[in-house]
Design an enzyme around this catalytic site. Structure first.
Site, PDB file in Angstrom:
ATOM      1  N   LYS A 157      15.802  80.042  67.256  1.00  0.00           N
ATOM      2  CA  LYS A 157      14.905  80.189  68.410  1.00  0.00           C
ATOM      3  C   LYS A 157      13.608  80.879  68.010  1.00  0.00           C
ATOM      4  O   LYS A 157      12.539  80.529  68.515  1.00  0.00           O
ATOM      5  CB  LYS A 157      15.587  81.007  69.517  1.00  0.00           C
ATOM      6  CG  LYS A 157      16.630  80.228  70.306  1.00  0.00           C
ATOM      7  CD  LYS A 157      17.044  81.014  71.539  1.00  0.00           C
ATOM      8  CE  LYS A 157      18.118  80.314  72.342  1.00  0.00           C
ATOM      9  NZ  LYS A 157      18.603  81.131  73.464  1.00  0.00           N
ATOM     10  N   LYS A 184      23.017  65.808  71.297  1.00  0.00           N
ATOM     11  CA  LYS A 184      23.631  66.313  72.524  1.00  0.00           C
ATOM     12  C   LYS A 184      22.649  66.245  73.691  1.00  0.00           C
ATOM     13  O   LYS A 184      21.457  66.456  73.498  1.00  0.00           O
ATOM     14  CB  LYS A 184      24.017  67.782  72.317  1.00  0.00           C
ATOM     15  CG  LYS A 184      25.485  67.973  72.050  1.00  0.00           C
ATOM     16  CD  LYS A 184      25.916  69.401  71.866  1.00  0.00           C
ATOM     17  CE  LYS A 184      25.216  70.455  72.679  1.00  0.00           C
ATOM     18  NZ  LYS A 184      25.882  71.761  72.641  1.00  0.00           N
ATOM     19  N   LYS A 237      18.664  70.386  77.816  1.00  0.00           N
ATOM     20  CA  LYS A 237      17.502  70.474  78.719  1.00  0.00           C
ATOM     21  C   LYS A 237      16.194  70.360  77.950  1.00  0.00           C
ATOM     22  O   LYS A 237      15.168  70.056  78.531  1.00  0.00           O
ATOM     23  CB  LYS A 237      17.555  71.725  79.592  1.00  0.00           C
ATOM     24  CG  LYS A 237      17.701  73.012  78.867  1.00  0.00           C
ATOM     25  CD  LYS A 237      17.904  74.161  79.855  1.00  0.00           C
ATOM     26  CE  LYS A 237      18.407  75.366  79.114  1.00  0.00           C
ATOM     27  NZ  LYS A 237      19.621  75.925  79.631  1.00  0.00           N
TER      28      LYS A 237
HETATM   29  P1  AMP Z   1      23.156  75.951  77.432  1.00  0.00           P
HETATM   30  O1  AMP Z   1      22.360  76.121  78.678  1.00  0.00           O
HETATM   31  O2  AMP Z   1      22.673  74.882  76.511  1.00  0.00           O
HETATM   32  O3  AMP Z   1      23.403  77.268  76.724  1.00  0.00           O
HETATM   33  O4  AMP Z   1      24.596  75.425  77.879  1.00  0.00           O
HETATM   34  C1  AMP Z   1      25.408  76.067  78.817  1.00  0.00           C
HETATM   35  C2  AMP Z   1      26.832  75.591  78.635  1.00  0.00           C
HETATM   36  O5  AMP Z   1      26.914  74.148  78.689  1.00  0.00           O
HETATM   37  C3  AMP Z   1      27.455  75.983  77.295  1.00  0.00           C
HETATM   38  O6  AMP Z   1      28.826  76.329  77.500  1.00  0.00           O
HETATM   39  C4  AMP Z   1      27.361  74.725  76.455  1.00  0.00           C
HETATM   40  O7  AMP Z   1      28.370  74.648  75.447  1.00  0.00           O
HETATM   41  C5  AMP Z   1      27.518  73.622  77.505  1.00  0.00           C
HETATM   42  N1  AMP Z   1      26.754  72.403  77.118  1.00  0.00           N
HETATM   43  C6  AMP Z   1      25.408  72.297  77.010  1.00  0.00           C
HETATM   44  N2  AMP Z   1      25.050  71.037  76.662  1.00  0.00           N
HETATM   45  C7  AMP Z   1      26.197  70.330  76.539  1.00  0.00           C
HETATM   46  C8  AMP Z   1      26.497  68.957  76.209  1.00  0.00           C
HETATM   47  N3  AMP Z   1      25.544  68.059  75.953  1.00  0.00           N
HETATM   48  N4  AMP Z   1      27.805  68.562  76.191  1.00  0.00           N
HETATM   49  C9  AMP Z   1      28.785  69.454  76.474  1.00  0.00           C
HETATM   50  N5  AMP Z   1      28.579  70.762  76.786  1.00  0.00           N
HETATM   51  C10 AMP Z   1      27.305  71.200  76.826  1.00  0.00           C
END
Ligand code: AMP
Length: 325
Positions: free
Chosen positions: A105, A188, A191
């Site tokens: 980051k 993946k 956002k």
């Molecule tokens: P983040 O906002 O990216 O930190 O994600 C929040 C939660 O969503 C975490 O538990 C991630 O592991 C899960 N997550 C985010 N993107 C994905 C994805 N494309 N597929 C599965 N789980 C996801």
């Protein structure tokens, strides 16, 4: 989750929320919207309060039940910041420097501009966990290193100051479905994805969901088969369809055998719309009554605070801070 976007996406639903919803039936579950984590990168103050409410509303609309679980906003419970400070003092600069998420980051922002808050982010996360005597922390693989750090901090604190913290297990959700970007099924769904057409937002209108699913990248074959390596786009659509219908991927393969990708996309689009339509409507209802939503979050914060203050008092006593009378 951090309140850093207007809507959660289907990956968040599949990879996190679905597990959380199940766990609230078997565990004494604590969920918070981590707004203090969200401010570690540049953010818009006009937006933060709104996205915090929106994120909480989506948790509830997806099935987090505030009467079963403790649901609150991180900054509403001051003990998170207070414990994080104390944990900062038992974390070495070296171990914090090894966190790969900070390296990634901070590189994006230029290392000199990254904030000290971004550097100590995992220590605030350790406080989030240790305040509630958490045994289990359900996270994705990307969070393994942070949970290991939490364990190390807890063990070191207990050794130095006496048994205070429960040392949490790292519970990697191996079985949680991973959802991939519709336009770039090798990555993946995220956002920060490059193409807006590749992301299914939980709050998308049905027409937008249908359009995105119908233009999903597939391959030049025609058979509908789950094969993530050779057919990542089709496999991703099958995963989406399976999660949205509750059917197995094998059932969908059988049902749609020989029907072609057009039929697959139509079936997946219908199922995703059927799943997300009530979630969007429920989120909108919750957001239309911010006073009630704030009341729910306030109640959650009071419940969390009681537990957290108790832990913090133990920590103060262990460290030797003078009790206030
Ligand atoms: P983040 O906002 O990216 O930190 O994600 C929040 C939660 O969503 C975490 O538990 C991630 O592991 C899960 N997550 C985010 N993107 C994905 C994805 N494309 N597929 C599965 N789980 C996801």
């Amino acid at each position: 989750m951090q309140p850093s976007a207007d809507s959660l996406h289907f990956g968040n639903y599949a990879g996190a929320l679905l597990q959380w919803i199940e766990m609230q039936n078997t565990h004494d579950a604590v969920f918070c919207v981590v707004d203090l984590h969200a401010i570690t990168v540049p953010q818009d103050p006009q937006q933060l309060a709104a996205t915090t409410r929106k994120t909480a509303a989506q948790y509830i609309a997806c099935g987090i039940d505030p009467t079963k679980s403790t649901l609150f906003v991180q900054s509403h419970v001051a003990a998170h910041s207070e414990l994080a400070w104390i944990l900062n003092t038992v974390t070495s600069f070296g171990e914090a420097s090894r966190m790969t998420q900070f390296k990634d980051k901070s590189q994006k922002q230029g290392s000199d501009n990254a904030t000290v808050g971004l550097f100590t982010y995992p220590i605030l996360q350790a406080a989030d966990i240790l305040l509630y005597d958490a045994n289990v922390v359900p996270v994705g693989e990307d969070q393994r290193q942070h949970i290991e750090l939490t364990r190390n901090i807890a063990e070191r604190f207990n050794q130095r100051f006496g048994e205070t913290f429960v040392v949490p297990e790292v519970t990697i959700m191996e079985s949680a479905a991973k959802i991939y970007d519709l336009q770039n099924p090798g990555s993946k769904m995220s956002k920060s994805g490059e193409s807006p057409q590749g992301i299914l937002w939980l709050l998308d209108e049905p027409s937008a969901l249908i359009k995105k699913i119908k233009s999903a990248v597939t391959d030049t074959e025609t058979d509908i088969r789950f094969d993530p390596e050779k057919k990542p786009g089709v496999s991703n659509l099958l995963t989406l369809g399976s999660l949205a219908t509750g059917k197995t991927v094998a059932d969908l393969e059988n049902e749609l055998s020989g029907a072609g990708y057009g039929a697959l996309k139509t079936a997946v689009a219908e199922a995703v719309v059927d799943l997300l339509d009530p979630i969007r409507t429920r989120t909108q209802e919750l957001l239309a009554d911010p006073a009630e939503l704030d009341r729910i979050l306030g109640e959650g914060a009071s419940k969390a605070e009681e537990f957290a203050e108790h832990t913090l008092a133990k920590v103060h006593a262990a460290v030797g801070l003078l009790p206030r009378v």
